[in-house]
Scaffold this motif. Structure first.
Motif, mmCIF file in Angstrom:
data_model
loop_
_atom_site.group_PDB
_atom_site.id
_atom_site.type_symbol
_atom_site.label_atom_id
_atom_site.label_comp_id
_atom_site.label_asym_id
_atom_site.label_seq_id
_atom_site.Cartn_x
_atom_site.Cartn_y
_atom_site.Cartn_z
ATOM 1 N N MET A 41 0.846 -1.192 0.000
ATOM 2 C CA MET A 41 0.000 0.000 0.000
ATOM 3 C C MET A 41 0.875 1.233 0.000
ATOM 4 N N GLY A 42 0.661 2.157 -0.888
ATOM 5 C CA GLY A 42 1.502 3.335 -0.995
ATOM 6 C C GLY A 42 1.072 4.414 -0.037
ATOM 7 N N ALA A 43 1.930 5.459 0.074
ATOM 8 C CA ALA A 43 1.675 6.516 1.035
ATOM 9 C C ALA A 43 0.442 7.322 0.686
ATOM 10 N N ALA A 44 0.041 7.318 -0.571
ATOM 11 C CA ALA A 44 -1.136 8.082 -0.950
ATOM 12 C C ALA A 44 -2.407 7.268 -0.798
ATOM 13 N N ASP A 45 -2.289 5.976 -0.438
ATOM 14 C CA ASP A 45 -3.446 5.091 -0.349
ATOM 15 C C ASP A 45 -3.834 4.878 1.104
ATOM 16 N N GLY A 46 -5.097 4.546 1.315
ATOM 17 C CA GLY A 46 -5.519 4.077 2.627
ATOM 18 C C GLY A 46 -5.275 5.045 3.757
ATOM 19 N N GLY A 47 -5.158 6.355 3.458
ATOM 20 C CA GLY A 47 -4.967 7.320 4.511
ATOM 21 C C GLY A 47 -3.542 7.462 4.980
ATOM 22 N N LEU A 48 -2.611 6.758 4.350
ATOM 23 C CA LEU A 48 -1.219 6.898 4.740
ATOM 24 C C LEU A 48 -0.696 8.260 4.285
ATOM 25 N N PRO A 49 0.353 8.768 4.929
ATOM 26 C CA PRO A 49 0.759 10.156 4.708
ATOM 27 C C PRO A 49 1.360 10.392 3.330
ATOM 28 N N ASP A 50 0.997 11.494 2.731
ATOM 29 C CA ASP A 50 1.630 11.908 1.497
ATOM 30 C C ASP A 50 1.987 13.381 1.634
ATOM 31 N N LEU A 51 2.596 13.914 0.608
ATOM 32 C CA LEU A 51 3.134 15.271 0.642
ATOM 33 C C LEU A 51 2.292 16.228 -0.170
ATOM 34 N N ALA A 52 2.177 17.447 0.324
ATOM 35 C CA ALA A 52 1.510 18.500 -0.434
ATOM 36 C C ALA A 52 1.960 19.846 0.125
ATOM 37 N N GLY A 53 1.782 20.870 -0.668
ATOM 38 C CA GLY A 53 2.029 22.231 -0.210
ATOM 39 C C GLY A 53 3.446 22.465 0.288
ATOM 40 N N ALA A 54 3.547 23.112 1.459
ATOM 41 C CA ALA A 54 4.843 23.485 2.018
ATOM 42 C C ALA A 54 5.696 22.265 2.348
ATOM 43 N N GLU A 55 5.034 21.179 2.787
ATOM 44 C CA GLU A 55 5.799 19.964 3.092
ATOM 45 C C GLU A 55 6.423 19.383 1.830
ATOM 46 N N LEU A 56 5.688 19.394 0.729
ATOM 47 C CA LEU A 56 6.239 18.903 -0.531
ATOM 48 C C LEU A 56 7.425 19.761 -0.962
ATOM 49 N N ALA A 57 7.296 21.071 -0.846
ATOM 50 C CA ALA A 57 8.394 21.969 -1.223
ATOM 51 C C ALA A 57 9.632 21.702 -0.371
ATOM 52 N N ALA A 58 9.422 21.486 0.930
ATOM 53 C CA ALA A 58 10.547 21.204 1.827
ATOM 54 C C ALA A 58 11.205 19.876 1.469
ATOM 55 N N ALA A 59 10.380 18.857 1.194
ATOM 56 C CA ALA A 59 10.919 17.545 0.845
ATOM 57 C C ALA A 59 11.699 17.597 -0.460
ATOM 58 N N GLU A 60 11.192 18.362 -1.430
ATOM 59 C CA GLU A 60 11.908 18.492 -2.705
ATOM 60 C C GLU A 60 13.258 19.163 -2.502
ATOM 61 N N LYS A 61 13.309 20.135 -1.624
ATOM 62 C CA LYS A 61 14.565 20.837 -1.367
ATOM 63 C C LYS A 61 15.563 19.935 -0.636
ATOM 64 N N LEU A 62 15.064 19.192 0.332
ATOM 65 C CA LEU A 62 15.949 18.381 1.161
ATOM 66 C C LEU A 62 16.405 17.094 0.476
ATOM 67 N N PHE A 63 15.514 16.460 -0.292
ATOM 68 C CA PHE A 63 15.849 15.158 -0.873
ATOM 69 C C PHE A 63 16.186 15.211 -2.359
ATOM 70 N N GLY A 64 15.800 16.278 -3.045
ATOM 71 C CA GLY A 64 16.136 16.417 -4.449
ATOM 72 C C GLY A 64 15.683 15.230 -5.270
ATOM 73 N N ASP A 65 16.609 14.683 -6.062
ATOM 74 C CA ASP A 65 16.235 13.576 -6.947
ATOM 75 C C ASP A 65 16.083 12.248 -6.208
ATOM 76 N N ARG A 66 16.247 12.259 -4.905
ATOM 77 C CA ARG A 66 16.034 11.053 -4.094
ATOM 78 C C ARG A 66 14.707 11.103 -3.334
ATOM 79 N N LEU A 67 13.832 12.012 -3.753
ATOM 80 C CA LEU A 67 12.541 12.151 -3.074
ATOM 81 C C LEU A 67 11.717 10.874 -3.154
#
Length: 219
Positions: A1-27
């Motif tokens: 089950m993926g993070a976007a399924d079944g209520g598991l956490p996924d990224l959006a908004g400011a959290e997505l921007a932070a994750a993209e900055k911190l993890f880059g191509d390893r997101l």
């Protein structure tokens, strides 16, 4: 089950921007790590069910943002690694670092090894032992820890792993200044110096991360 399924956490908004900055191509690898936390990590008791909705904000991004504290190519020991926080977050954000995850509990070690293998992290080693047992095996440039113990107790577990020089980078909370004060004797006994409190991720994370840095060795 993926993070976007079944209520598991996924990224959006400011959290997505932070994750993209911190993890880059390893997101995408970071997403897979969060999937592990939210599924097998939960099932095996490495995290509590209340933590699942806030895995990104409270745990993974909170840990990954400390990557700015480590010099290029450094060897970093994560004491009491547990669910890989912060060790696996650092390994994902900074593939130039070498991480040694030190964890005494077998079920956690087995889980960490499974996740490391699945993510193909060649810059991570897992040691099943207590920090005291690792002193003769580890000579790290940095030691890190999160939610292990108060600083006065953490100092004897971490500074000896630096081999006489290096830096402890401990993730702490609002009581950081009080912990430094209470740890003064331990810092002196284990030849620590120059304790600093640093707040990381301001303007990037909703709740910035506080770390205590303590250098090892006589000035």
């Amino acid at each position: 089950m993926g993070a976007a399924d079944g209520g598991l956490p996924d990224l959006a908004g400011a959290e997505l921007a932070a994750a993209e900055k911190l993890f880059g191509d390893r997101l995408e690898l970071a997403r897979r790590y969060v999937d592990h936390l939210a599924t097998s990590g939960l099932e095996r008791g490495l995290i509590g069910p209340r933590e699942v909705p806030r895995l990104w904000s409270r745990h993974v991004l909170n840990c990954a943002v400390i990557e700015s504290e480590f010099s290029h190519g450094a060897l970093v020991a994560d004491v009491g690694s547990g669910a890989g926080l912060p060790g696996l977050c650092l390994a994902l954000a900074r593939p130039d670092l070498t991480l040694i995850l030190i964890e005494p509990l077998e079920r956690r070690v087995v889980w960490l090894e499974e996740v490391v293998a699945d993510l193909g992290l060649t810059n991570v080693r897992v040691f099943r032992m207590r920090a005291e047992q690792a002193v003769d095996l580890v000579n790290a440039d940095y030691v890190t820890a999160r939610a292990v113990s108060a600083l006065a107790t953490l100092i004897p577990l971490t500074l000896p792993l630096l081999g006489g020089s290096g830096t402890l980078v401990a993730i702490k909370g609002r009581s950081a200044a009080e912990e430094i004060e209470k740890a003064a004797k331990a810092i002196k006994k284990y030849h620590g110096r120059n304790p600093q409190i640093r707040v990381l991720g301001e303007g990037l994370l909703e709740e910035p991360t506080t770390v205590v840095r303590i250098d090892a060795g006589r000035a």
